[in-house]
Design a protein around this motif. Structure first.
Motif, mmCIF file in Angstrom:
data_model
loop_
_atom_site.group_PDB
_atom_site.id
_atom_site.type_symbol
_atom_site.label_atom_id
_atom_site.label_comp_id
_atom_site.label_asym_id
_atom_site.label_seq_id
_atom_site.Cartn_x
_atom_site.Cartn_y
_atom_site.Cartn_z
ATOM 1 N N THR A 121 0.817 -1.208 0.000
ATOM 2 C CA THR A 121 0.000 0.000 0.000
ATOM 3 C C THR A 121 0.853 1.262 0.000
ATOM 4 O OG1 THR A 121 -0.145 0.210 2.429
ATOM 5 C CG2 THR A 121 -1.735 -1.248 1.341
ATOM 6 N N LEU A 122 2.136 1.129 0.251
ATOM 7 C CA LEU A 122 3.030 2.277 0.339
ATOM 8 C C LEU A 122 3.846 2.486 -0.923
ATOM 9 C CD1 LEU A 122 4.430 1.662 3.944
ATOM 10 C CD2 LEU A 122 2.505 3.103 3.281
ATOM 11 N N ILE A 123 3.999 1.428 -1.732
ATOM 12 C CA ILE A 123 4.820 1.501 -2.938
ATOM 13 C C ILE A 123 3.987 1.052 -4.128
ATOM 14 C CG2 ILE A 123 6.861 0.600 -4.119
ATOM 15 C CD1 ILE A 123 8.208 0.316 -1.421
ATOM 16 N N ASP A 124 3.826 1.934 -5.093
ATOM 17 C CA ASP A 124 3.052 1.642 -6.305
ATOM 18 C C ASP A 124 3.783 2.255 -7.489
ATOM 19 O OD1 ASP A 124 1.240 1.197 -8.307
ATOM 20 O OD2 ASP A 124 -0.229 2.662 -7.600
ATOM 21 N N TYR A 179 11.131 6.611 -5.006
ATOM 22 C CA TYR A 179 10.855 6.418 -3.578
ATOM 23 C C TYR A 179 12.085 6.736 -2.736
ATOM 24 C CZ TYR A 179 6.483 4.318 -4.933
ATOM 25 O OH TYR A 179 5.239 4.136 -5.454
ATOM 26 N N HIS A 180 11.824 7.387 -1.618
ATOM 27 C CA HIS A 180 12.862 7.688 -0.624
ATOM 28 C C HIS A 180 12.817 6.598 0.441
ATOM 29 C CE1 HIS A 180 14.190 10.429 2.945
ATOM 30 N NE2 HIS A 180 15.212 9.731 2.474
ATOM 31 N N ILE A 181 13.961 5.961 0.676
ATOM 32 C CA ILE A 181 14.053 4.851 1.613
ATOM 33 C C ILE A 181 15.004 5.223 2.750
ATOM 34 C CG2 ILE A 181 14.629 2.414 1.881
ATOM 35 C CD1 ILE A 181 12.278 2.956 -0.036
ATOM 36 N N ILE A 182 14.583 4.914 3.983
ATOM 37 C CA ILE A 182 15.444 5.151 5.158
ATOM 38 C C ILE A 182 15.477 3.885 5.992
ATOM 39 C CG2 ILE A 182 15.950 6.676 7.102
ATOM 40 C CD1 ILE A 182 13.065 7.656 4.953
ATOM 41 N N ASN A 183 16.678 3.507 6.436
ATOM 42 C CA ASN A 183 16.804 2.348 7.309
ATOM 43 C C ASN A 183 17.815 2.655 8.406
ATOM 44 O OD1 ASN A 183 15.556 -0.207 7.546
ATOM 45 N ND2 ASN A 183 17.502 -1.203 7.120
ATOM 46 N N ARG A 184 17.497 2.236 9.622
ATOM 47 C CA ARG A 184 18.307 2.599 10.779
ATOM 48 C C ARG A 184 18.772 1.358 11.530
ATOM 49 N NH1 ARG A 184 18.902 7.420 13.129
ATOM 50 N NH2 ARG A 184 17.271 8.243 11.743
ATOM 51 N N CYS A 185 19.992 1.440 12.064
ATOM 52 C CA CYS A 185 20.566 0.352 12.842
ATOM 53 C C CYS A 185 19.964 0.347 14.245
ATOM 54 C CB CYS A 185 22.081 0.533 12.917
ATOM 55 S SG CYS A 185 22.954 -0.746 13.806
ATOM 56 N N VAL A 186 19.706 -0.849 14.806
ATOM 57 C CA VAL A 186 19.031 -0.944 16.090
ATOM 58 C C VAL A 186 19.989 -0.926 17.266
ATOM 59 C CG1 VAL A 186 19.000 -3.477 16.246
ATOM 60 C CG2 VAL A 186 17.160 -2.152 17.287
ATOM 61 N N ARG A 187 21.223 -1.393 17.070
ATOM 62 C CA ARG A 187 22.134 -1.535 18.198
ATOM 63 C C ARG A 187 22.937 -0.265 18.460
ATOM 64 N NH1 ARG A 187 23.433 -6.982 16.075
ATOM 65 N NH2 ARG A 187 25.401 -6.185 15.288
ATOM 66 N N ARG A 188 23.445 -0.149 19.697
ATOM 67 C CA ARG A 188 24.311 0.982 20.007
ATOM 68 C C ARG A 188 25.604 0.914 19.195
ATOM 69 N NH1 ARG A 188 28.692 2.171 21.955
ATOM 70 N NH2 ARG A 188 29.124 -0.023 22.279
ATOM 71 N N ALA A 189 26.118 -0.307 18.967
ATOM 72 C CA ALA A 189 27.283 -0.473 18.107
ATOM 73 C C ALA A 189 26.926 0.051 16.724
ATOM 74 C CB ALA A 189 27.683 -1.946 18.032
ATOM 75 N N TYR A 190 27.750 0.950 16.201
ATOM 76 C CA TYR A 190 27.403 1.697 15.008
ATOM 77 C C TYR A 190 27.276 0.824 13.771
ATOM 78 C CZ TYR A 190 28.606 5.949 17.595
ATOM 79 O OH TYR A 190 28.651 6.960 18.494
ATOM 80 N N HIS A 235 20.251 6.487 3.694
ATOM 81 C CA HIS A 235 19.157 6.978 2.853
ATOM 82 C C HIS A 235 19.388 6.524 1.419
ATOM 83 C CE1 HIS A 235 17.475 10.110 5.675
ATOM 84 N NE2 HIS A 235 18.688 9.989 6.183
ATOM 85 N N LEU A 236 18.311 6.170 0.733
ATOM 86 C CA LEU A 236 18.355 5.862 -0.689
ATOM 87 C C LEU A 236 17.203 6.576 -1.384
ATOM 88 C CD1 LEU A 236 18.786 1.956 -0.589
ATOM 89 C CD2 LEU A 236 20.611 3.649 -0.811
ATOM 90 N N VAL A 237 17.438 7.025 -2.607
ATOM 91 C CA VAL A 237 16.347 7.437 -3.489
ATOM 92 C C VAL A 237 16.393 6.470 -4.663
ATOM 93 C CG1 VAL A 237 15.339 9.234 -4.928
ATOM 94 C CG2 VAL A 237 16.493 9.854 -2.787
ATOM 95 N N LEU A 238 15.361 5.639 -4.775
ATOM 96 C CA LEU A 238 15.331 4.561 -5.764
ATOM 97 C C LEU A 238 14.309 4.846 -6.857
ATOM 98 C CD1 LEU A 238 15.391 1.475 -3.343
ATOM 99 C CD2 LEU A 238 17.333 2.618 -4.437
ATOM 100 N N PHE A 253 12.145 -0.989 6.960
ATOM 101 C CA PHE A 253 12.623 0.266 6.375
ATOM 102 C C PHE A 253 11.430 1.189 6.159
ATOM 103 C CE2 PHE A 253 11.538 -2.368 2.704
ATOM 104 C CZ PHE A 253 10.893 -1.480 1.850
ATOM 105 N N LYS A 254 11.671 2.483 6.152
ATOM 106 C CA LYS A 254 10.627 3.482 5.923
ATOM 107 C C LYS A 254 10.713 3.962 4.478
ATOM 108 C CE LYS A 254 10.458 5.099 10.721
ATOM 109 N NZ LYS A 254 11.311 4.022 11.245
ATOM 110 N N SER A 255 9.562 4.251 3.895
ATOM 111 C CA SER A 255 9.536 4.692 2.499
ATOM 112 C C SER A 255 8.627 5.892 2.325
ATOM 113 C CB SER A 255 9.071 3.555 1.581
ATOM 114 O OG SER A 255 7.725 3.207 1.843
ATOM 115 N N GLN A 256 8.998 6.750 1.384
ATOM 116 C CA GLN A 256 8.192 7.909 1.000
ATOM 117 C C GLN A 256 8.055 7.922 -0.511
ATOM 118 O OE1 GLN A 256 10.665 11.021 2.858
ATOM 119 N NE2 GLN A 256 8.850 11.689 3.966
ATOM 120 N N ALA A 257 6.831 8.005 -1.010
ATOM 121 C CA ALA A 257 6.607 8.127 -2.445
ATOM 122 C C ALA A 257 6.876 9.572 -2.866
ATOM 123 C CB ALA A 257 5.173 7.740 -2.784
#
Length: 345
Positions: free
Chosen positions: A7-10, A17-28, A73-76, A166-170
């Motif tokens: 429903t977010l990607i068509d 699309y703008h894609i963002i993904n973040r690491c969960v751990r304190r270790a970078y 960040h990615l713009v795909l 990951f988060k996405s923006q159309a």
């Protein structure tokens, strides 16, 4: 509650699309850990190399990227025309680079005769694989799984490496695409880890500048002196040859000339100052004049594009329609910011 990715990607609505993904751990994810003194800078190269490799396999092109300490960040761009042009052989050989494939597909490649049941199974596999080869979800799955496994092996630990999905923006039109690419490319400048575009390591703008200089240099040497190695897949070119506003050309490239983009990003980077919001000390760049965007609105967008919108960016009417069609009329965020980037004529 989160929404299903479909429903977010068509791709029929927009290929960008703008894609963002973040690491969960304190270790970078990357950078240097001040507590342990350990450096993770080499992981930036992992991500850039992997997105380039996957772009060669998938029908997905890279418009912009920035690899930061704990996120990227990615713009795909989904290449629908490329997906439609793939032959059965192309689909199988590409998918075999992602997974082990299937024995029926291997028989087909070897030229062996298939019985009726195998032909029916192969047709279903080809349809499914072709859809996946133009799927951002599958692209991101292959990227994130590989990086997570390598990082866990290096850290000698188990468990989740990424912070959920990951988060996405159309990106629904030219202004949204331009603002988002600028936001991504200027990440190191805003974060204070680089003071020039050339020093913004592991970003698409640095790659474009290096490519421009390399192309100029190569034009002065003979063909025999050039490297015989196959180059990595280039970023989507900014050649100004298309316009996203026309539906018939919606699948084309990026509708801005690189010289204009470079002028705008250099001006924007200089205008982003920690002591003054939207400080301007020179005439407004050509692209802003053509699009009718005010300097203040542009600087604000370059600083906080990600937070201004939710699942889509573009003209307010298009954003609301996207939400209505794909997210069952969920609340639409960012009207004032959208109006600022899309002034009435």
């Amino acid at each position: 509650m989160t929404s299903a990715r479909r429903t977010l990607i068509d791709a029929e609505t927009t290929p960008f699309y703008h894609i963002i993904n973040r690491c969960v751990r304190r270790a970078y994810l990357c950078g240097n850990d001040e507590l342990t003194g350990k450096s993770f800078e080499h992981r930036r190269g992992w991500i850039v190399d992997k997105i380039k490799a996957l772009s060669n396999i998938f029908c997905i092109d890279i418009c912009a990227y920035a690899v930061m300490n704990n996120h990227y960040h990615l713009v795909l761009k989904i290449d629908i025309d490329k997906s439609k042009s793939l032959t059965n052989h192309d689909i199988i050989t590409r998918w075999n680079q992602v997974t082990k494939g299937h024995e029926v597909a291997t028989k087909y490649l070897n030229g062996d005769t298939l019985i009726e049941g195998e032909r029916m199974l192969l047709d279903g596999l080809l349809t499914e694989w072709n859809e996946r080869l133009s799927s951002i979800s599958w692209f991101m799955r292959c990227l994130n799984e590989d990086i997570a496994r390598r990082a866990n092996r290096e850290d000698e630990c188990k468990g989740a490496f990424w912070e959920g999905r990951f988060k996405s923006q159309a990106l629904l039109d030219e202004q949204a695409l331009l603002a988002c690419m600028m936001y991504v490319d200027l990440n190191p400048i805003r974060a204070g880890i680089a003071d020039t575009l050339q020093a913004s390591d592991f970003t698409s703008i640095q790659e474009r500048i290096v490519e421009l200089k390399t192309t100029s240099y190569k034009s002065t040497i003979t063909l025999s002196e050039r490297s015989t190695e196959e180059p990595l897949k280039s970023l989507v070119q900014l050649d100004g040859s298309s316009h996203l506003a026309t539906e018939s050309e919606a699948q084309s490239g990026i509708p801005f000339h690189f010289s204009d983009y470079l002028e705008l990003i250099d001006w924007t980077g200089r205008a982003i100052r920690p002591d003054k919001t939207g400080y301007i000390d020179s005439s407004q760049p050509k692209l802003l004049n053509e699009l009718g965007i005010s300097a203040d609105a542009w600087i604000t967008s370059s600083k906080s594009f990600r937070r201004q919108y939710s699942g889509a960016s573009g003209r307010w009417e298009a954003m609301c329609e996207f939400k209505k069609q794909h997210q069952h009329g969920k609340w639409c965020k960012g009207k004032s910011y959208s109006d600022a980037l899309h002034p009435s004529p």
